[in-house]
Design a protein around this motif. Structure first.
Motif, PDB file in Angstrom:
ATOM      1  N   HIS A  68       0.863  -1.175   0.000  1.00 29.60           N
ATOM      2  CA  HIS A  68       0.000   0.000   0.000  1.00 29.60           C
ATOM      3  C   HIS A  68       0.900   1.225   0.000  1.00 29.60           C
ATOM      4  N   LEU A  69       0.503   2.215  -0.763  1.00 27.88           N
ATOM      5  CA  LEU A  69       1.293   3.440  -0.797  1.00 27.88           C
ATOM      6  C   LEU A  69       0.369   4.638  -0.828  1.00 27.88           C
ATOM      7  N   ASP A  70       0.863   5.728  -0.275  1.00 25.58           N
ATOM      8  CA  ASP A  70       0.110   6.983  -0.227  1.00 25.58           C
ATOM      9  C   ASP A  70       0.486   7.808  -1.454  1.00 25.58           C
ATOM     10  N   VAL A  71      -0.489   8.006  -2.326  1.00 26.77           N
ATOM     11  CA  VAL A  71      -0.290   8.723  -3.580  1.00 26.77           C
ATOM     12  C   VAL A  71       0.162  10.166  -3.322  1.00 26.77           C
ATOM     13  N   THR A  72      -0.412  10.801  -2.331  1.00 30.77           N
ATOM     14  CA  THR A  72      -0.076  12.189  -2.032  1.00 30.77           C
ATOM     15  C   THR A  72       1.390  12.317  -1.624  1.00 30.77           C
ATOM     16  N   ALA A  73       1.866  11.384  -0.812  1.00 30.14           N
ATOM     17  CA  ALA A  73       3.270  11.422  -0.392  1.00 30.14           C
ATOM     18  C   ALA A  73       4.195  11.197  -1.585  1.00 30.14           C
ATOM     19  N   ALA A  74       3.835  10.271  -2.470  1.00 31.21           N
ATOM     20  CA  ALA A  74       4.652  10.014  -3.665  1.00 31.21           C
ATOM     21  C   ALA A  74       4.688  11.248  -4.568  1.00 31.21           C
ATOM     22  N   ALA A  75       3.561  11.931  -4.701  1.00 28.97           N
ATOM     23  CA  ALA A  75       3.506  13.138  -5.533  1.00 28.97           C
ATOM     24  C   ALA A  75       4.341  14.256  -4.912  1.00 28.97           C
ATOM     25  N   ALA A  76       4.249  14.425  -3.607  1.00 29.85           N
ATOM     26  CA  ALA A  76       5.025  15.470  -2.929  1.00 29.85           C
ATOM     27  C   ALA A  76       6.521  15.202  -3.072  1.00 29.85           C
ATOM     28  N   GLU A  77       6.927  13.942  -2.945  1.00 36.95           N
ATOM     29  CA  GLU A  77       8.336  13.577  -3.115  1.00 36.95           C
ATOM     30  C   GLU A  77       8.809  13.900  -4.531  1.00 36.95           C
ATOM     31  N   THR A  78       7.987  13.563  -5.514  1.00 34.56           N
ATOM     32  CA  THR A  78       8.346  13.809  -6.910  1.00 34.56           C
ATOM     33  C   THR A  78       8.509  15.300  -7.170  1.00 34.56           C
ATOM     34  N   VAL A  79       7.587  16.112  -6.671  1.00 33.90           N
ATOM     35  CA  VAL A  79       7.660  17.560  -6.876  1.00 33.90           C
ATOM     36  C   VAL A  79       8.914  18.125  -6.212  1.00 33.90           C
ATOM     37  N   SER A  80       9.233  17.671  -5.016  1.00 28.84           N
ATOM     38  CA  SER A  80      10.439  18.159  -4.331  1.00 28.84           C
ATOM     39  C   SER A  80      11.690  17.849  -5.131  1.00 28.84           C
ATOM     40  N   LEU A  81      11.787  16.630  -5.638  1.00 31.30           N
ATOM     41  CA  LEU A  81      12.953  16.249  -6.438  1.00 31.30           C
ATOM     42  C   LEU A  81      13.000  17.021  -7.752  1.00 31.30           C
ATOM     43  N   ALA A  82      11.842  17.200  -8.381  1.00 37.00           N
ATOM     44  CA  ALA A  82      11.793  17.893  -9.670  1.00 37.00           C
ATOM     45  C   ALA A  82      12.185  19.362  -9.531  1.00 37.00           C
ATOM     46  N   ARG A  83      11.840  19.971  -8.415  1.00 37.24           N
ATOM     47  CA  ARG A  83      12.222  21.376  -8.191  1.00 37.24           C
ATOM     48  C   ARG A  83      13.729  21.544  -8.242  1.00 37.24           C
ATOM     49  N   MET A  84      14.448  20.565  -7.694  1.00 32.39           N
ATOM     50  CA  MET A  84      15.914  20.649  -7.700  1.00 32.39           C
ATOM     51  C   MET A  84      16.461  20.538  -9.124  1.00 32.39           C
ATOM     52  N   GLY A  85      15.729  19.862  -9.999  1.00 32.16           N
ATOM     53  CA  GLY A  85      16.191  19.673 -11.365  1.00 32.16           C
ATOM     54  C   GLY A  85      15.813  20.787 -12.319  1.00 32.16           C
ATOM     55  N   LEU A  86      15.087  21.784 -11.840  1.00 36.74           N
ATOM     56  CA  LEU A  86      14.680  22.879 -12.719  1.00 36.74           C
ATOM     57  C   LEU A  86      15.842  23.781 -13.123  1.00 36.74           C
ATOM     58  N   GLY A  87      16.850  23.840 -12.286  1.00 39.91           N
ATOM     59  CA  GLY A  87      17.983  24.710 -12.592  1.00 39.91           C
ATOM     60  C   GLY A  87      17.544  26.157 -12.675  1.00 39.91           C
ATOM     61  N   ASP A  88      17.912  26.827 -13.758  1.00 40.99           N
ATOM     62  CA  ASP A  88      17.567  28.238 -13.904  1.00 40.99           C
ATOM     63  C   ASP A  88      16.297  28.455 -14.720  1.00 40.99           C
ATOM     64  N   ARG A  89      15.531  27.389 -14.975  1.00 41.52           N
ATOM     65  CA  ARG A  89      14.266  27.538 -15.702  1.00 41.52           C
ATOM     66  C   ARG A  89      13.300  28.392 -14.899  1.00 41.52           C
ATOM     67  N   ALA A  90      12.614  29.295 -15.555  1.00 39.97           N
ATOM     68  CA  ALA A  90      11.645  30.176 -14.905  1.00 39.97           C
ATOM     69  C   ALA A  90      10.266  29.538 -14.963  1.00 39.97           C
ATOM     70  N   VAL A  91      10.160  28.349 -14.361  1.00 35.59           N
ATOM     71  CA  VAL A  91       8.900  27.617 -14.303  1.00 35.59           C
ATOM     72  C   VAL A  91       8.545  27.413 -12.839  1.00 35.59           C
ATOM     73  N   ILE A  92       7.301  27.665 -12.493  1.00 36.58           N
ATOM     74  CA  ILE A  92       6.831  27.467 -11.125  1.00 36.58           C
ATOM     75  C   ILE A  92       6.254  26.061 -11.030  1.00 36.58           C
ATOM     76  N   LEU A  93       6.702  25.292 -10.047  1.00 40.40           N
ATOM     77  CA  LEU A  93       6.243  23.921  -9.842  1.00 40.40           C
ATOM     78  C   LEU A  93       5.602  23.822  -8.471  1.00 40.40           C
ATOM     79  N   THR A  94       4.310  23.434  -8.427  1.00 41.84           N
ATOM     80  CA  THR A  94       3.585  23.357  -7.163  1.00 41.84           C
ATOM     81  C   THR A  94       2.894  22.017  -7.017  1.00 41.84           C
TER      82      THR A  94
END
Length: 171
Positions: free
Chosen positions: A18-44
């Motif tokens: 069993h896994l919590d979808v919300t926790a998996a999504a939050a983890e993915t967003v946190s990791l993806a934010r680090m990969g944005l670099g200097d892109r001017a894109v807002i990720l929420t």
């Protein structure tokens, strides 16, 4: 490419704990934010459910799917664009929407998105979305895409929620 080909031709089962979808999504967003670099894109990430969204499946595989969708969305969004990952519940399913503003996918391209080896990227393999679909389907879910010139593009995943009785029986 070889790893993608192997995964596509012989995907590991996405069933698991069993896994919590919300926790998996939050983890993915946190990791993806680090990969944005200097892109001017807002990720929420926006949570609309008041309870954990528990599904049966592989957390690793779900994060793989979400990472692919978020990466595609951020790459397609123009500078100043917004990518939103929204988790919620609808009709007994966990729903994950990955939406970006400013990008539009014409109907002819949308029909081909999940076809293996179809890509619009010069360096893409065309396997990312095909693998994502395989993983979501192996978890008993579905994935779809909607695109509108004015609103942008949304990839939606629906996964069956684990009922309270089933969760208690397997705990």
């Amino acid at each position: 490419l070889i790893e993608d080909l192997l995964l596509f031709s012989s995907p590991r089962a996405a069933v698991g704990d069993h896994l919590d979808v919300t926790a998996a999504a939050a983890e993915t967003v946190s990791l993806a934010r680090m990969g944005l670099g200097d892109r001017a894109v807002i990720l929420t990430h926006i949570e609309t459910a008041t309870e954990p969204l528990v599904v049966q499946g592989s957390r690793e595989r779900l994060v793989q799917v979400l990472t692919n969708l978020v990466q595609n969305a951020t790459q397609a969004a123009p500078d100043g664009g917004v990518v939103t990952v929204r988790t919620g519940e609808h009709d007994g399913h966990a729903v994950i929407d990955v939406h970006n503003t400013g990008s539009y996918i014409p109907p002819a391209v949308r029909r081909q998105l999940f076809v293996p080896f179809f890509t619009t990227k010069p360096t893409g393999t065309g396997l990312g979305l095909a693998i994502a679909r395989q993983i979501v389907m192996s978890m008993g879910g579905r994935i779809d895409v909607q695109s509108d010139e004015a609103q942008g593009t949304t990839f939606s995943i629906e996964l069956p929620l684990v009922s309270d009785e089933r969760a208690a029986a397997t705990a």
